[in-house]
Design a protein around this motif. Sequence first.
Motif, PDB file in Angstrom:
ATOM      1  N   ARG A 150       0.829  -1.205   0.000  1.00 59.24           N
ATOM      2  CA  ARG A 150       0.000   0.000   0.000  1.00 59.24           C
ATOM      3  C   ARG A 150       0.868   1.261   0.000  1.00 59.24           C
ATOM      4  O   ARG A 150       0.591   2.210  -0.741  1.00 59.24           O
ATOM      5  CB  ARG A 150      -0.925  -0.003   1.224  1.00 59.24           C
ATOM      6  CG  ARG A 150      -1.778   1.248   1.296  1.00 59.24           C
ATOM      7  CD  ARG A 150      -2.698   1.255   2.495  1.00 59.24           C
ATOM      8  NE  ARG A 150      -3.310   2.563   2.650  1.00 59.24           N
ATOM      9  CZ  ARG A 150      -4.148   2.890   3.607  1.00 59.24           C
ATOM     10  NH1 ARG A 150      -4.493   1.996   4.525  1.00 59.24           N
ATOM     11  NH2 ARG A 150      -4.651   4.110   3.680  1.00 59.24           N
ATOM     12  N   TYR A 151       1.906   1.266   0.808  1.00 59.60           N
ATOM     13  CA  TYR A 151       2.796   2.427   0.872  1.00 59.60           C
ATOM     14  C   TYR A 151       3.435   2.690  -0.493  1.00 59.60           C
ATOM     15  O   TYR A 151       3.484   3.828  -0.960  1.00 59.60           O
ATOM     16  CB  TYR A 151       3.884   2.184   1.924  1.00 59.60           C
ATOM     17  CG  TYR A 151       4.909   3.294   1.989  1.00 59.60           C
ATOM     18  CD1 TYR A 151       4.705   4.417   2.785  1.00 59.60           C
ATOM     19  CD2 TYR A 151       6.084   3.225   1.229  1.00 59.60           C
ATOM     20  CE1 TYR A 151       5.634   5.441   2.824  1.00 59.60           C
ATOM     21  CE2 TYR A 151       7.020   4.239   1.265  1.00 59.60           C
ATOM     22  CZ  TYR A 151       6.791   5.349   2.075  1.00 59.60           C
ATOM     23  OH  TYR A 151       7.718   6.357   2.102  1.00 59.60           O
ATOM     24  N   ILE A 157       2.416   1.833  -3.551  1.00 62.66           N
ATOM     25  CA  ILE A 157       1.440   2.309  -4.544  1.00 62.66           C
ATOM     26  C   ILE A 157       1.070   3.763  -4.299  1.00 62.66           C
ATOM     27  O   ILE A 157       1.125   4.606  -5.200  1.00 62.66           O
ATOM     28  CB  ILE A 157       0.174   1.425  -4.511  1.00 62.66           C
ATOM     29  CG1 ILE A 157       0.493   0.014  -4.996  1.00 62.66           C
ATOM     30  CG2 ILE A 157      -0.927   2.046  -5.376  1.00 62.66           C
ATOM     31  CD1 ILE A 157      -0.641  -0.975  -4.778  1.00 62.66           C
ATOM     32  N   GLU A 158       0.700   4.075  -3.060  1.00 66.56           N
ATOM     33  CA  GLU A 158       0.205   5.412  -2.755  1.00 66.56           C
ATOM     34  C   GLU A 158       1.291   6.469  -2.862  1.00 66.56           C
ATOM     35  O   GLU A 158       1.034   7.598  -3.291  1.00 66.56           O
ATOM     36  CB  GLU A 158      -0.432   5.411  -1.365  1.00 66.56           C
ATOM     37  CG  GLU A 158      -1.691   4.563  -1.305  1.00 66.56           C
ATOM     38  CD  GLU A 158      -2.289   4.509   0.091  1.00 66.56           C
ATOM     39  OE1 GLU A 158      -1.597   4.887   1.062  1.00 66.56           O
ATOM     40  OE2 GLU A 158      -3.459   4.103   0.210  1.00 66.56           O
ATOM     41  N   THR A 159       2.525   6.104  -2.496  1.00 62.06           N
ATOM     42  CA  THR A 159       3.629   7.059  -2.594  1.00 62.06           C
ATOM     43  C   THR A 159       3.938   7.390  -4.047  1.00 62.06           C
ATOM     44  O   THR A 159       4.132   8.553  -4.410  1.00 62.06           O
ATOM     45  CB  THR A 159       4.889   6.498  -1.903  1.00 62.06           C
ATOM     46  OG1 THR A 159       4.597   6.236  -0.532  1.00 62.06           O
ATOM     47  CG2 THR A 159       6.036   7.499  -1.984  1.00 62.06           C
ATOM     48  N   LYS A 160       4.004   6.369  -4.900  1.00 52.97           N
ATOM     49  CA  LYS A 160       4.303   6.599  -6.318  1.00 52.97           C
ATOM     50  C   LYS A 160       3.211   7.422  -6.986  1.00 52.97           C
ATOM     51  O   LYS A 160       3.492   8.285  -7.825  1.00 52.97           O
ATOM     52  CB  LYS A 160       4.474   5.266  -7.047  1.00 52.97           C
ATOM     53  CG  LYS A 160       5.798   4.571  -6.765  1.00 52.97           C
ATOM     54  CD  LYS A 160       5.934   3.307  -7.605  1.00 52.97           C
ATOM     55  CE  LYS A 160       7.277   2.633  -7.364  1.00 52.97           C
ATOM     56  NZ  LYS A 160       7.409   1.382  -8.163  1.00 52.97           N
ATOM     57  N   ILE A 161       1.960   7.169  -6.626  1.00 59.97           N
ATOM     58  CA  ILE A 161       0.861   7.948  -7.207  1.00 59.97           C
ATOM     59  C   ILE A 161       0.926   9.391  -6.738  1.00 59.97           C
ATOM     60  O   ILE A 161       0.741  10.333  -7.516  1.00 59.97           O
ATOM     61  CB  ILE A 161      -0.498   7.319  -6.849  1.00 59.97           C
ATOM     62  CG1 ILE A 161      -0.669   5.996  -7.585  1.00 59.97           C
ATOM     63  CG2 ILE A 161      -1.643   8.269  -7.203  1.00 59.97           C
ATOM     64  CD1 ILE A 161      -1.942   5.256  -7.246  1.00 59.97           C
ATOM     65  N   PRO A 191      -0.382   6.877   3.342  1.00 64.58           N
ATOM     66  CA  PRO A 191       0.036   5.586   3.871  1.00 64.58           C
ATOM     67  C   PRO A 191      -0.278   5.464   5.357  1.00 64.58           C
ATOM     68  O   PRO A 191      -0.242   6.433   6.100  1.00 64.58           O
ATOM     69  CB  PRO A 191       1.550   5.584   3.618  1.00 64.58           C
ATOM     70  CG  PRO A 191       1.925   7.012   3.495  1.00 64.58           C
ATOM     71  CD  PRO A 191       0.743   7.710   2.888  1.00 64.58           C
ATOM     72  N   LEU A 192      -0.609   4.239   5.778  1.00 66.36           N
ATOM     73  CA  LEU A 192      -0.904   4.012   7.185  1.00 66.36           C
ATOM     74  C   LEU A 192       0.324   4.258   8.041  1.00 66.36           C
ATOM     75  O   LEU A 192       0.250   4.759   9.151  1.00 66.36           O
ATOM     76  CB  LEU A 192      -1.384   2.570   7.386  1.00 66.36           C
ATOM     77  CG  LEU A 192      -2.762   2.233   6.806  1.00 66.36           C
ATOM     78  CD1 LEU A 192      -3.019   0.742   6.959  1.00 66.36           C
ATOM     79  CD2 LEU A 192      -3.841   3.017   7.522  1.00 66.36           C
ATOM     80  N   ALA A 237       9.925   3.942   7.057  1.00 63.75           N
ATOM     81  CA  ALA A 237      10.838   3.578   8.145  1.00 63.75           C
ATOM     82  C   ALA A 237      10.142   2.671   9.156  1.00 63.75           C
ATOM     83  O   ALA A 237      10.718   1.687   9.636  1.00 63.75           O
ATOM     84  CB  ALA A 237      11.358   4.840   8.832  1.00 63.75           C
ATOM     85  N   GLU A 238       8.881   2.973   9.453  1.00 67.76           N
ATOM     86  CA  GLU A 238       8.126   2.153  10.395  1.00 67.76           C
ATOM     87  C   GLU A 238       7.878   0.759   9.836  1.00 67.76           C
ATOM     88  O   GLU A 238       7.956  -0.242  10.555  1.00 67.76           O
ATOM     89  CB  GLU A 238       6.798   2.846  10.724  1.00 67.76           C
ATOM     90  CG  GLU A 238       6.962   4.090  11.578  1.00 67.76           C
ATOM     91  CD  GLU A 238       5.659   4.851  11.738  1.00 67.76           C
ATOM     92  OE1 GLU A 238       5.473   5.480  12.779  1.00 67.76           O
ATOM     93  OE2 GLU A 238       4.825   4.809  10.809  1.00 67.76           O
ATOM     94  N   ILE A 239       7.602   0.700   8.536  1.00 61.28           N
ATOM     95  CA  ILE A 239       7.369  -0.600   7.905  1.00 61.28           C
ATOM     96  C   ILE A 239       8.635  -1.443   7.913  1.00 61.28           C
ATOM     97  O   ILE A 239       8.619  -2.634   8.220  1.00 61.28           O
ATOM     98  CB  ILE A 239       6.850  -0.403   6.461  1.00 61.28           C
ATOM     99  CG1 ILE A 239       5.449   0.212   6.498  1.00 61.28           C
ATOM    100  CG2 ILE A 239       6.815  -1.725   5.715  1.00 61.28           C
ATOM    101  CD1 ILE A 239       4.916   0.600   5.145  1.00 61.28           C
TER     102      ILE A 239
END
Length: 497
Positions: free
Chosen positions: A238-239, A241-245, A481-482, A486-488
């Motif tokens: 999810r991170y 996809i959403e970051t690239k978009i 992102p949720l 770094a957290e992931i």
Amino acid sequence: MASARKLENKKWTDILTCRQILNIMVILGFMFNYMLRVNLTIAIVDMIEIQDVPFTNSSVNSTSTKPLINRMAETRFNWNTDQKNAILGSFFWGYLLTELPGGRMAEIVGARKIFGGGMLMASILTILTPAAAYLDYYVILILRAVLGFFLGATWPAIPPMAASWIPPMERSKFIANMMASSLGAAATMPVCGYLIDSYGWASVFYVTGLIGLVWSALWFVLIYDSPAQHPRINEEERYEIETKIAEGEGGNSKKPSYVPWKQIFLSMPVWAIIITHGCSVFGYFLVVNQLPTYMKDVLHFNIKENGLLSSLPYLGKYLMAIIASYIADKLRKSGKLSTTATRKIFTTFAVLPPGLLMIIQAIWGMNAALSVSVFTISLFFNGAVTAGYLSNGLDIAPNFSGTIFGLANTLSSIGGWVSTKMVAIITGTQSTFDTWKYVFYVLVATYIFGALFYLIFGSGKLQTWNNPEEHTRQNGQELQPLKTKAEIDKEKEINMA
């Protein structure tokens, strides 16, 4: 011990990502979408005894006392040429009504409901088609129009889904999935030919309708409108996809609360998409709906040969769609070509050659081998539209990509209906090569006009009206992102320990 714990915690999403599943389901969805559309075009060759007789409501030619389902498989109908083309064209009566609303509704309520719901209803109606044909000519006419009504909303629903799931520089490849419709047509033609030859024409609708029902059930279980809504997506995917978009063109998480209709209708890049799409799909629909009839009446292929040979052009189109979209995204990512240049080059490549090839078809189309080759090569070139105008709405206005696609497909739907009427008028009294060549010359003019119009007015630049100043945040958190990367990463290290 750690490796055993890692194996226990391994989810199916670690093997197949949610985006990969989306790609697979969209590919299958468009295969089955066209399966539900074109099954009649080859079945109708066996359904009717074409006789130019006065129309009567009781057009069934069957005196069998067998059960209804068996009688339907054996029945032949005394539909004349005008009636046959009216049945083929009635699909577009309903189809054009939902193109624009379908695209806008997908932007508002999501593609999951619009695409999946349309396919579900179309599958049910497909199963009911033999009964409708047996009941009355007008019943099947209405049923096909209603089937078109539900399928009309499906195509414009996919660009809004791409805007939520696919980064801008990868969207040509995703849009190429829509050309799996050609793969569906290619598979449907020979399969329908076999079913008709072995079990009768009614079996075509039962088999294809059942396949559509199974796919629809899987769609609602597996697919969601955005990464944020997906209950099984892992946070890393999810991170990403959403970051690239968010970093790409048009990746603004703020969605406009209204449609800038005036700016859309005054935009020449939008009209370039609409006009060229209409011209290209006019030719494609004409081939889809009329090629089986041409091969039977002019080239004299039997039903099995008809299905197999009619499928070859669609295989070529899908192959080119994959190749062209991969090359286009690679060129754009590398910076060697701008988005505008990429879209214009691939649109010209996709639309101009088919127009030139139709000149050959109009002159030497009596040669069966040459005719099959011309149609195959023509649709092979046309597959490059995925890297051209078909992806262009996501370039210039991702927030309204469904609306733009809906507008374009509305025009092309009108063209689909016009193509069936045109063929009925030109070949109605005599379906020979001498009459069909005029159909091919119309295709020459249509394809060439579409290519030139896009070459002059097409653009790949993001339009200012894509993000109007006054807007509201619609599901604004969906593109956030949720957790941070770094957290992931830290969480992954803990799980690996």
